[in-house]
Design a protein around this motif. Structure first.
Motif, mmCIF file in Angstrom:
data_model
loop_
_atom_site.group_PDB
_atom_site.id
_atom_site.type_symbol
_atom_site.label_atom_id
_atom_site.label_comp_id
_atom_site.label_asym_id
_atom_site.label_seq_id
_atom_site.Cartn_x
_atom_site.Cartn_y
_atom_site.Cartn_z
ATOM 1 N N PHE A 76 -12.538 -28.205 6.746
ATOM 2 C CA PHE A 76 -11.553 -27.253 7.259
ATOM 3 C C PHE A 76 -12.242 -26.066 7.922
ATOM 4 N N LEU A 77 -11.546 -25.483 8.899
ATOM 5 C CA LEU A 77 -12.036 -24.286 9.572
ATOM 6 C C LEU A 77 -11.577 -23.062 8.779
ATOM 7 N N GLU A 78 -12.516 -22.324 8.221
ATOM 8 C CA GLU A 78 -12.159 -21.129 7.457
ATOM 9 C C GLU A 78 -11.986 -19.950 8.404
ATOM 10 N N VAL A 79 -10.832 -19.312 8.312
ATOM 11 C CA VAL A 79 -10.534 -18.139 9.129
ATOM 12 C C VAL A 79 -10.395 -16.953 8.198
ATOM 13 N N PRO A 131 -3.614 -12.390 20.415
ATOM 14 C CA PRO A 131 -4.301 -12.430 19.123
ATOM 15 C C PRO A 131 -3.334 -12.743 17.980
ATOM 16 N N PHE A 132 -3.785 -13.546 17.041
ATOM 17 C CA PHE A 132 -3.018 -13.883 15.841
ATOM 18 C C PHE A 132 -3.744 -13.289 14.640
ATOM 19 N N SER A 133 -3.090 -12.332 13.986
ATOM 20 C CA SER A 133 -3.698 -11.650 12.845
ATOM 21 C C SER A 133 -3.191 -12.253 11.534
ATOM 22 N N LEU A 134 -4.023 -12.182 10.509
ATOM 23 C CA LEU A 134 -3.644 -12.700 9.197
ATOM 24 C C LEU A 134 -3.218 -11.552 8.297
ATOM 25 N N PRO A 135 -2.364 -11.858 7.307
ATOM 26 C CA PRO A 135 -2.053 -10.834 6.305
ATOM 27 C C PRO A 135 -3.320 -10.397 5.583
ATOM 28 N N ALA A 136 -3.331 -9.172 5.108
ATOM 29 C CA ALA A 136 -4.513 -8.632 4.438
ATOM 30 C C ALA A 136 -4.890 -9.480 3.226
ATOM 31 N N ASN A 137 -6.204 -9.686 3.061
ATOM 32 C CA ASN A 137 -6.769 -10.349 1.874
ATOM 33 C C ASN A 137 -6.379 -11.826 1.758
ATOM 34 N N ILE A 138 -6.009 -12.443 2.868
ATOM 35 C CA ILE A 138 -5.695 -13.875 2.836
ATOM 36 C C ILE A 138 -6.610 -14.599 3.814
ATOM 37 N N ASN A 139 -7.335 -15.589 3.313
ATOM 38 C CA ASN A 139 -8.135 -16.466 4.159
ATOM 39 C C ASN A 139 -7.357 -17.758 4.385
ATOM 40 N N LEU A 140 -7.440 -18.286 5.589
ATOM 41 C CA LEU A 140 -6.822 -19.564 5.882
ATOM 42 C C LEU A 140 -7.904 -20.631 6.013
ATOM 43 N N ALA A 164 -16.224 -17.716 19.017
ATOM 44 C CA ALA A 164 -16.479 -19.116 19.346
ATOM 45 C C ALA A 164 -15.176 -19.865 19.617
ATOM 46 N N GLN A 165 -15.208 -20.773 20.607
ATOM 47 C CA GLN A 165 -14.037 -21.589 20.926
ATOM 48 C C GLN A 165 -13.887 -22.695 19.884
ATOM 49 N N VAL A 166 -12.647 -22.893 19.413
ATOM 50 C CA VAL A 166 -12.400 -23.912 18.388
ATOM 51 C C VAL A 166 -11.405 -24.981 18.848
ATOM 52 N N TYR A 167 -10.783 -24.790 20.021
ATOM 53 C CA TYR A 167 -9.797 -25.765 20.500
ATOM 54 C C TYR A 167 -9.723 -25.688 22.014
ATOM 55 N N ASP A 168 -9.628 -26.878 22.642
ATOM 56 C CA ASP A 168 -9.434 -26.949 24.090
ATOM 57 C C ASP A 168 -8.366 -28.004 24.362
ATOM 58 N N GLY A 169 -7.225 -27.554 24.878
ATOM 59 C CA GLY A 169 -6.117 -28.464 25.129
ATOM 60 C C GLY A 169 -6.359 -29.437 26.258
ATOM 61 N N GLY A 170 -7.428 -29.253 27.024
ATOM 62 C CA GLY A 170 -7.738 -30.156 28.108
ATOM 63 C C GLY A 170 -8.741 -31.229 27.745
ATOM 64 N N CYS A 171 -9.196 -31.259 26.491
ATOM 65 C CA CYS A 171 -10.210 -32.215 26.053
ATOM 66 C C CYS A 171 -9.643 -33.170 25.013
ATOM 67 N N ALA A 172 -10.171 -34.381 24.983
ATOM 68 C CA ALA A 172 -9.740 -35.363 23.993
ATOM 69 C C ALA A 172 -9.932 -34.811 22.586
ATOM 70 N N ILE A 175 -0.641 -24.089 13.643
ATOM 71 C CA ILE A 175 -1.759 -24.348 12.738
ATOM 72 C C ILE A 175 -1.231 -24.960 11.451
ATOM 73 N N PHE A 176 -1.991 -25.909 10.917
ATOM 74 C CA PHE A 176 -1.735 -26.500 9.598
ATOM 75 C C PHE A 176 -2.891 -26.061 8.702
ATOM 76 N N PHE A 177 -2.570 -25.526 7.537
ATOM 77 C CA PHE A 177 -3.623 -24.883 6.747
ATOM 78 C C PHE A 177 -3.290 -24.901 5.260
ATOM 79 N N THR A 178 -4.317 -24.636 4.446
ATOM 80 C CA THR A 178 -4.153 -24.380 3.019
ATOM 81 C C THR A 178 -4.736 -22.996 2.724
ATOM 82 N N LEU A 179 -4.492 -22.517 1.511
ATOM 83 C CA LEU A 179 -5.033 -21.220 1.093
ATOM 84 C C LEU A 179 -6.278 -21.377 0.227
ATOM 85 N N ASP A 180 -6.667 -22.618 -0.040
ATOM 86 C CA ASP A 180 -7.879 -22.917 -0.805
ATOM 87 C C ASP A 180 -8.269 -24.350 -0.493
#
Length: 561
Positions: A411-414, A341-350, A379-387, A449-454
């Motif tokens: 963008f995928l909001e996490v 599992p990859f957790s985010l810092p509190a109060n930060i959306n990616l 929900a699954q968001v990535y599969d390394g075996g698929c194009a 992951i490549f992401f922004t904060l907004d």
């Protein structure tokens, strides 16, 4: 007695020459071609350059020359204005002395008219001599011991070897960015090497980075770019890191920027950019494997960095490398799966723009999922075996050497309270158990992951008035290649799609770099090509798909008849 003495003298001289440091060999080249024979001695100092040196002994003179040229300011003002040193440790292509003697040997940063003529005057160094000087610089231009193996250089230029990259890529146009060239370095047959090398972009101020174009050889395991900017918060000083290639792979004080496993172009969405300030110091990580059992491999990587003025982008693009280092994998030939599992810092959306994963040879699958509030798998968001990393493909083809990027539009909001779960599956049918490690015989479990904060100001949504999605088009699309079956025993099929229509070339090379088979065809949307095992001996082969000499897709297969 005289004959014995002569033989002994020759033996001692040969042994001493073999034991020379690289710098001593370089100094000897200077004396033969530039100092004593011509004009760069301590009497004339043409161009304010003394390559003979002052002192009572040869050692004193060598020390004096090294002191003056190591990060020395060139006497030519045009070269100095380009941030050249006489010798820029670690970087031959910003070393004015190397540029002066290159004379067609290296196309990087050629001399301009106001930088004078190539040297030495009235002559030219051999390619071997030029390479000795380049290798000395690439490994840090030290005056003492270094990591250069001149026997490999001699073997390459005497008997030939494998070129990792057929030709250099063109750098960005004036004012649009700059090029970083790592290497070359040489690897003996059957070996693998991983190096770090500190690089200073020498930016005038904060600069926005909108595109990376990476060119590397098929034998490259990966190329990673790190940034020492985290050092300020940890007390780590990048000035303590030596120049040149080093096999000390420490990660103190560094943040992740970019990773590639093959030649690729990564361009940020409009309204976003990475940001580097004028104090940015990068650490470049190159890992090559020499699959040839007989020939030396020449290893190098090119990275084009495309820029724009600071303040143009609305949002900063960021990147994060997420490793799971606890992956003990027994050699029982059974599938074993790890969840991390990859957790985010509190109060930060990616707001995630892209993801990519990484394993070594025993990797069989890599998936990413949303993590539910209760910690369960969502929900699954990535599969390394698929194009394109898109989950749901009918037939998975997991190629650990060319794992796909997935890009999200929008963008995928996490959410900060959710996070991501990584899941990787391995099957170790090798001779020993493996765990996390840096060599190709170890294993890894990494995603990036490549992401922004907004997302304010990001033009990624479809514009109904045009066919544009707001994503900048890459310089060259990356081909989608399926190859089956692998290993090849009778016939196998390539399926090629995802690139521009037009004349395309399939090249198949053996481990020595020799082209064993070539097919030229007109690609239209999707192409299928077959190859016959009878045309090959048992062993490892590499394939390239090219358009206009640009590699758009590559990979590896095994022939086992």
């Amino acid at each position: 007695m005289k004959t014995i003495f002569t033989i002994l003298s020759v033996f001692l001289f040969s042994s001493a020459a073999y034991a020379q440091t690289t710098y001593q060999e370089v100094y000897s080249i200077f004396q033969t071609n530039c100092a004593t024979a011509y004009c760069h001695n301590n009497a004339s100092k043409a161009g304010a350059l003394d390559l003979e040196g002052l002192g009572l002994s040869v050692s004193d003179k060598q020390t004096d020359v090294h002191t003056n040229i190591f990060k020395g300011t060139p006497g030519n003002s045009a070269a100095a204005s380009k941030n050249n040193y006489t010798i820029y440790p670690g970087d031959p292509y910003r070393s004015f002395l190397f540029r002066k003697i290159s004379n067609g040997f290296s196309d990087d940063n050629p001399l301009e008219p106001n930088e004078g003529n190539h040297m030495p005057a009235g002559g030219n160094l051999t390619d071997y001599e030029k390479e000795v000087i380049r290798q000395w610089i690439v490994y840090g231009a030290n005056s003492g011991a270094d990591g250069v193996d001149l026997s490999l250089v001699d073997e390459f230029y005497t008997n030939g070897g494998v070129e990792s990259i057929p030709a250099a890529i063109e750098p960005p146009a004036e004012g649009e960015g700059f090029q970083i060239h790592l290497g070359p370095y040489f690897i003996e047959p059957g070996a693998e090497v991983e190096y770090m090398s500190k690089y200073e972009p020498l930016l005038d101020g904060t600069t926005e980075i909108i595109k990376f174009q990476t060119e590397m050889g098929t034998y490259s395991h990966h190329y990673i770019v790190y940034d020492f900017s985290n050092g300020a918060s940890t007390g780590f000083d990048p000035n303590t890191v030596p120049y040149g290639l080093r096999d000390n792979l420490g990660f103190d004080g560094k943040s992740f920027v970019l990773t590639e496993q093959y030649s690729n172009t990564l361009e940020t969405p409009k309204g976003t950019a990475f940001k580097w300030d004028n104090n940015t110091v990068l650490d470049l990580n190159s890992h090559y494997i020499n699959y040839s059992s007989t020939q030396v491999l020449k290893c190098e990587v090119y990275l084009n960095v495309y820029t724009q003025d600071n303040g143009t982008a609305a949002q900063v693009m960021r990147s994060q490398l997420v490793p799971n280092t606890n992956i003990p994998i027994p050699n029982d030939g059974q599938d074993i799966t790890f969840n991390y599992p990859f957790s985010l810092p509190a109060n930060i959306n990616l707001y995630v723009w892209g993801v990519v994963s990484h394993t070594h040879q025993y990797g069989k699958d890599f998936n990413l999922y949303r993590r539910n509030l209760d910690g369960s798998q969502g929900a699954q968001v990535y599969d390394g075996g698929c194009a394109d990393g898109l989950p749901g493909c009918a037939v998975e083809d997991f190629d650990y050497q060319h794992l796909p990027f997935r890009f999200f539009e929008p963008f995928l909001e996490v959410d900060a309270q959710e996070g991501i779960i990584a899941e990787a599956t391995y099957n170790n049918d090798g001779p020993v158990p493996v765990n996390w490690g840096l060599t190709s015989n170890d294993e890894m479990m990494i995603f990036v992951i490549f992401f922004t904060l907004d997302t304010a100001g990001i033009d990624i949504y479809e514009n109904p008035d045009t066919t544009s999605t707001g994503i900048r088009s890459p310089l060259n699309a990356r081909a989608e290649v399926l190859f089956y079956p692998n290993p090849l025993s009778q016939t196998a099929t390539f399926e090629l799609s995802g690139i521009n229509n037009g004349e395309t070339v399939l090249q198949i090379l053996d481990v020595s770099g020799k082209v064993c088979e070539q097919q030229i065809f007109d690609h239209l949307n999707k192409s299928k090509l077959q190859i016959d095992a009878n045309n090959f001996s048992n062993g490892i082969y590499f394939y390239h798909f090219l358009q206009s000499d640009r590699i758009l897709g590559n990979g590896k297969f095994i022939v086992n008849k």
